[in-house]
Design a protein around this motif. Structure first.
Motif, PDB file in Angstrom:
ATOM      1  N   THR A  51       0.783  -1.232   0.182  1.00 47.40           N
ATOM      2  CA  THR A  51      -0.117  -0.153  -0.155  1.00 47.40           C
ATOM      3  C   THR A  51       0.828   1.382  -0.099  1.00 47.40           C
ATOM      4  O   THR A  51       0.315   2.261  -0.384  1.00 47.40           O
ATOM      5  CB  THR A  51      -0.803  -0.185   1.325  1.00 47.40           C
ATOM      6  OG1 THR A  51      -0.289  -0.028   2.459  1.00 47.40           O
ATOM      7  CG2 THR A  51      -2.026  -1.236   1.106  1.00 47.40           C
ATOM      8  N   THR A  52       1.984   1.271   0.423  1.00 49.54           N
ATOM      9  CA  THR A  52       2.849   2.146   0.310  1.00 49.54           C
ATOM     10  C   THR A  52       3.189   2.747  -1.266  1.00 49.54           C
ATOM     11  O   THR A  52       3.779   4.074  -1.416  1.00 49.54           O
ATOM     12  CB  THR A  52       4.461   1.963   0.966  1.00 49.54           C
ATOM     13  OG1 THR A  52       4.831   0.861   0.474  1.00 49.54           O
ATOM     14  CG2 THR A  52       4.152   1.671   2.331  1.00 49.54           C
ATOM     15  N   SER A  53       2.958   2.054  -2.173  1.00 51.92           N
ATOM     16  CA  SER A  53       2.997   2.443  -3.484  1.00 51.92           C
ATOM     17  C   SER A  53       2.033   3.237  -3.924  1.00 51.92           C
ATOM     18  O   SER A  53       1.960   3.791  -5.293  1.00 51.92           O
ATOM     19  CB  SER A  53       3.400   1.177  -4.337  1.00 51.92           C
ATOM     20  OG  SER A  53       2.126   0.522  -4.490  1.00 51.92           O
ATOM     21  N   ILE A  54       0.694   3.332  -3.251  1.00 53.15           N
ATOM     22  CA  ILE A  54      -0.349   3.882  -3.702  1.00 53.15           C
ATOM     23  C   ILE A  54      -0.221   5.440  -3.700  1.00 53.15           C
ATOM     24  O   ILE A  54       0.319   6.033  -2.705  1.00 53.15           O
ATOM     25  CB  ILE A  54      -1.750   3.487  -2.893  1.00 53.15           C
ATOM     26  CG1 ILE A  54      -2.072   2.117  -2.975  1.00 53.15           C
ATOM     27  CG2 ILE A  54      -2.685   4.319  -3.342  1.00 53.15           C
ATOM     28  CD1 ILE A  54      -2.800   1.604  -2.116  1.00 53.15           C
ATOM     29  N   LEU A  80      -6.619  11.389  -2.933  1.00 50.34           N
ATOM     30  CA  LEU A  80      -5.039  11.321  -2.773  1.00 50.34           C
ATOM     31  C   LEU A  80      -4.913  10.378  -1.635  1.00 50.34           C
ATOM     32  O   LEU A  80      -5.426  10.781  -0.562  1.00 50.34           O
ATOM     33  CB  LEU A  80      -4.370  12.561  -2.752  1.00 50.34           C
ATOM     34  CG  LEU A  80      -4.541  13.563  -3.973  1.00 50.34           C
ATOM     35  CD1 LEU A  80      -3.390  14.518  -3.998  1.00 50.34           C
ATOM     36  CD2 LEU A  80      -4.304  12.551  -5.538  1.00 50.34           C
ATOM     37  N   TRP A  81      -3.834   9.584  -1.541  1.00 47.67           N
ATOM     38  CA  TRP A  81      -3.517   8.607  -0.532  1.00 47.67           C
ATOM     39  C   TRP A  81      -2.988   9.297   0.567  1.00 47.67           C
ATOM     40  O   TRP A  81      -3.002   9.062   1.704  1.00 47.67           O
ATOM     41  CB  TRP A  81      -2.518   7.532  -0.968  1.00 47.67           C
ATOM     42  CG  TRP A  81      -2.639   6.375  -0.212  1.00 47.67           C
ATOM     43  CD1 TRP A  81      -1.694   5.587   0.654  1.00 47.67           C
ATOM     44  CD2 TRP A  81      -3.845   5.337   0.238  1.00 47.67           C
ATOM     45  NE1 TRP A  81      -1.894   4.531   1.271  1.00 47.67           N
ATOM     46  CE2 TRP A  81      -3.183   4.398   0.809  1.00 47.67           C
ATOM     47  CE3 TRP A  81      -5.058   5.326  -0.245  1.00 47.67           C
ATOM     48  CZ2 TRP A  81      -3.879   3.119   1.568  1.00 47.67           C
ATOM     49  CZ3 TRP A  81      -5.721   4.195   0.335  1.00 47.67           C
ATOM     50  CH2 TRP A  81      -5.351   3.079   0.897  1.00 47.67           C
ATOM     51  N   ALA A 126       0.634  10.347 -10.373  1.00 49.18           N
ATOM     52  CA  ALA A 126      -0.363  11.089 -11.080  1.00 49.18           C
ATOM     53  C   ALA A 126      -0.436  10.912 -12.464  1.00 49.18           C
ATOM     54  O   ALA A 126      -1.399  11.286 -13.243  1.00 49.18           O
ATOM     55  CB  ALA A 126       0.100  12.735 -10.757  1.00 49.18           C
ATOM     56  N   ASN A 127       0.663  10.743 -13.199  1.00 50.36           N
ATOM     57  CA  ASN A 127       0.883  10.353 -14.835  1.00 50.36           C
ATOM     58  C   ASN A 127       0.744   9.120 -15.214  1.00 50.36           C
ATOM     59  O   ASN A 127       0.821   8.521 -16.437  1.00 50.36           O
ATOM     60  CB  ASN A 127       2.186  10.930 -15.249  1.00 50.36           C
ATOM     61  CG  ASN A 127       3.302  10.302 -14.551  1.00 50.36           C
ATOM     62  OD1 ASN A 127       3.207   9.507 -13.619  1.00 50.36           O
ATOM     63  ND2 ASN A 127       4.393  10.653 -15.375  1.00 50.36           N
ATOM     64  N   LYS A 128       0.165   8.043 -14.409  1.00 47.53           N
ATOM     65  CA  LYS A 128      -0.114   6.803 -14.332  1.00 47.53           C
ATOM     66  C   LYS A 128      -1.537   6.398 -14.439  1.00 47.53           C
ATOM     67  O   LYS A 128      -2.244   7.267 -13.846  1.00 47.53           O
ATOM     68  CB  LYS A 128       0.715   5.723 -13.478  1.00 47.53           C
ATOM     69  CG  LYS A 128       2.081   5.941 -13.436  1.00 47.53           C
ATOM     70  CD  LYS A 128       2.914   5.530 -14.633  1.00 47.53           C
ATOM     71  CE  LYS A 128       4.534   5.681 -14.340  1.00 47.53           C
ATOM     72  NZ  LYS A 128       5.001   5.362 -15.837  1.00 47.53           N
ATOM     73  N   ASN A 129      -1.875   5.382 -15.160  1.00 48.73           N
ATOM     74  CA  ASN A 129      -3.245   5.071 -15.442  1.00 48.73           C
ATOM     75  C   ASN A 129      -3.565   4.301 -13.782  1.00 48.73           C
ATOM     76  O   ASN A 129      -2.792   3.770 -13.033  1.00 48.73           O
ATOM     77  CB  ASN A 129      -3.553   3.906 -16.409  1.00 48.73           C
ATOM     78  CG  ASN A 129      -3.296   4.545 -17.674  1.00 48.73           C
ATOM     79  OD1 ASN A 129      -3.564   5.677 -17.907  1.00 48.73           O
ATOM     80  ND2 ASN A 129      -2.899   3.646 -18.574  1.00 48.73           N
ATOM     81  N   PHE A 130      -5.006   4.175 -13.862  1.00 42.39           N
ATOM     82  CA  PHE A 130      -5.398   3.284 -12.375  1.00 42.39           C
ATOM     83  C   PHE A 130      -5.462   2.013 -13.003  1.00 42.39           C
ATOM     84  O   PHE A 130      -5.950   1.560 -14.090  1.00 42.39           O
ATOM     85  CB  PHE A 130      -6.699   3.849 -12.257  1.00 42.39           C
ATOM     86  CG  PHE A 130      -6.861   5.127 -11.369  1.00 42.39           C
ATOM     87  CD1 PHE A 130      -7.045   6.210 -12.288  1.00 42.39           C
ATOM     88  CD2 PHE A 130      -6.800   4.990 -10.197  1.00 42.39           C
ATOM     89  CE1 PHE A 130      -7.330   7.452 -11.411  1.00 42.39           C
ATOM     90  CE2 PHE A 130      -7.055   6.226  -9.569  1.00 42.39           C
ATOM     91  CZ  PHE A 130      -7.179   7.364 -10.041  1.00 42.39           C
ATOM     92  N   ASP A 131      -4.391   1.147 -12.470  1.00 40.99           N
ATOM     93  CA  ASP A 131      -4.142  -0.054 -12.977  1.00 40.99           C
ATOM     94  C   ASP A 131      -4.237  -1.238 -12.098  1.00 40.99           C
ATOM     95  O   ASP A 131      -4.036  -2.525 -12.413  1.00 40.99           O
ATOM     96  CB  ASP A 131      -2.542  -0.254 -13.372  1.00 40.99           C
ATOM     97  CG  ASP A 131      -1.577   0.227 -12.468  1.00 40.99           C
ATOM     98  OD1 ASP A 131      -0.414   0.313 -12.606  1.00 40.99           O
ATOM     99  OD2 ASP A 131      -1.916   0.537 -11.235  1.00 40.99           O
TER     100      ASP A 131
END
Length: 119
Positions: free
Chosen positions: A28-31, A52-53, A102-107
């Motif tokens: 979860t630290t990667s979120i 935002l996490w 922020a510049n990545k898709n929800f994956d």
């Protein structure tokens, strides 16, 4: 890897309320952010709300502003979607998803939870 589990869907009458939960586990630290999306019958998947996490910023689709509220419990790695004044057009499968930047898709996506609003 992050795993997501949504709960809280169900059948409710128009004007009623439901609260959805999305519990995150694993890395979860990667979120960076978590969001709720939904896909209604015969419709494309659409963004509903995001948070935002590690911040307090929240985001809403115009169609749900004032009726839905997103929040999180950082200690439980869980995000909630409080849905009030529900309408039949809110009927959909609701999914939570995470984004690592922020510049990545929800994956990473959960399995979805059905919300049905009867008129």
């Amino acid at each position: 890897q992050v795993q997501l589990v949504e709960t809280g869907g169900g059948l409710v009458q128009a004007g009623g309320s439901l609260r959805l939960s999305c519990a995150a586990s694993g890395r979860t630290t990667s979120i960076y952010a978590m969001a709720w999306f939904r896909q209604g019958p015969g419709k494309e998947r659409e963004f509903v709300s995001g948070i935002l996490w590690r911040d307090v910023n929240t985001y809403y689709a115009d169609s749900v502003k004032g009726r839905l509220t997103i929040s999180k419990d950082s200690a439980k790695d869980t995000v909630y979607l409080q849905m009030n004044s529900l309408k039949p057009e809110d009927t959909a499968v609701y999914y939570c998803a995470t984004q690592v930047a922020a510049n990545k898709n929800f994956d990473t996506w959960g399995q979805g939870t059905q919300v049905t609003v009867s008129s």
